[in-house]
Motif scaffolding. Structure first.
Motif, PDB file in Angstrom:
ATOM      1  N   MET A   1       3.942   5.782  -5.432  1.00 33.47           N
ATOM      2  CA  MET A   1       4.046   5.808  -6.899  1.00 33.47           C
ATOM      3  C   MET A   1       2.952   6.669  -7.505  1.00 33.47           C
ATOM      4  N   LEU A   2       1.755   6.579  -6.982  1.00 38.78           N
ATOM      5  CA  LEU A   2       0.643   7.364  -7.510  1.00 38.78           C
ATOM      6  C   LEU A   2       0.886   8.853  -7.312  1.00 38.78           C
ATOM      7  N   PHE A   3       1.308   9.255  -6.122  1.00 37.50           N
ATOM      8  CA  PHE A   3       1.575  10.668  -5.869  1.00 37.50           C
ATOM      9  C   PHE A   3       2.759  11.174  -6.687  1.00 37.50           C
TER      10      PHE A   3
ATOM     11  N   SER B   1       8.893   4.780  -5.749  1.00 37.50           N
ATOM     12  CA  SER B   1       8.829   5.916  -6.664  1.00 37.50           C
ATOM     13  C   SER B   1      10.035   5.946  -7.592  1.00 37.50           C
ATOM     14  N   TYR B   2      11.197   5.620  -7.054  1.00 39.69           N
ATOM     15  CA  TYR B   2      12.397   5.564  -7.884  1.00 39.69           C
ATOM     16  C   TYR B   2      12.243   4.515  -8.980  1.00 39.69           C
ATOM     17  N   TRP B   3      11.681   3.367  -8.625  1.00 39.62           N
ATOM     18  CA  TRP B   3      11.482   2.300  -9.595  1.00 39.62           C
ATOM     19  C   TRP B   3      10.517   2.739 -10.696  1.00 39.62           C
ATOM     20  N   ILE B   4       9.409   3.380 -10.322  1.00 32.50           N
ATOM     21  CA  ILE B   4       8.421   3.770 -11.325  1.00 32.50           C
ATOM     22  C   ILE B   4       8.943   4.905 -12.203  1.00 32.50           C
TER      23      ILE B   4
ATOM     24  N   THR C   1       0.827  -1.204   0.000  1.00 32.21           N
ATOM     25  CA  THR C   1       0.000   0.000   0.000  1.00 32.21           C
ATOM     26  C   THR C   1       0.865   1.260   0.000  1.00 32.21           C
ATOM     27  N   THR C   2       1.913   1.260   0.802  1.00 31.78           N
ATOM     28  CA  THR C   2       2.807   2.418   0.866  1.00 31.78           C
ATOM     29  C   THR C   2       3.472   2.658  -0.481  1.00 31.78           C
ATOM     30  N   GLY C   3       3.959   1.612  -1.098  1.00 35.96           N
ATOM     31  CA  GLY C   3       4.592   1.750  -2.403  1.00 35.96           C
ATOM     32  C   GLY C   3       3.628   2.230  -3.466  1.00 35.96           C
TER      33      GLY C   3
END
Length: 129
Positions: free
Chosen positions: A40-42, A115-118, A34-36
């Motif tokens: 990523m969405l934000f 976020s880094y991955w996305i 959920t945190t990830g």
């Protein structure tokens, strides 16, 4: 909280079977997922708004759950606990702060790495011809 800790310690040191480890692992996995996803969405929303300074915001978005833990811990202290001595209050607040700091660092790191991955995936899909 103390009964769960006592059961966990008894299961580790007294060779007793305690079945909540699977549930705790599942819960930790759901929290990480959920945190990830939220981070990523934000981050995607920030990139769509052409705000490219996403690094610390992704960390703060992931670590935002620590604020809720802190607020609930303070509410629980004010409404349900009856700590009589200054030492007990100090000990409770210090452990609450450490728990919130630990949660902030762990979930913030999960949010940043997701976020880094996305971002790497998004920018690797851009073709410059």
């Amino acid at each position: 909280m103390t009964t769960v800790c006592c059961k966990v310690l008894l299961s580790l040191f007294a060779s007793r079977a305690y079945y909540a480890f699977g549930f705790l692992t599942l819960t930790a996995g759901v929290v990480a997922l959920t945190t990830g996803t939220v981070a990523m969405l934000f981050t995607y929303f920030m990139l769509c708004a052409e705000e490219y300074r996403w690094h610390w915001r992704a960390f703060m978005t992931g670590g935002g759950s620590a604020l809720w833990i802190l607020l609930y811990g303070l509410f629980y202290w004010a409404s349900r606990l009856s700590l009589d001595s200054f030492t007990s209050v100090t000990l409770y607040l210090r452990y609450l702060f450490l728990l919130c700091l630990f949660d902030f660092l762990i979930t913030g790191t999960i949010g940043f790495l997701a976020s880094y991955w996305i971002v790497r995936r998004l920018y690797s899909a851009i073709r410059v011809d």
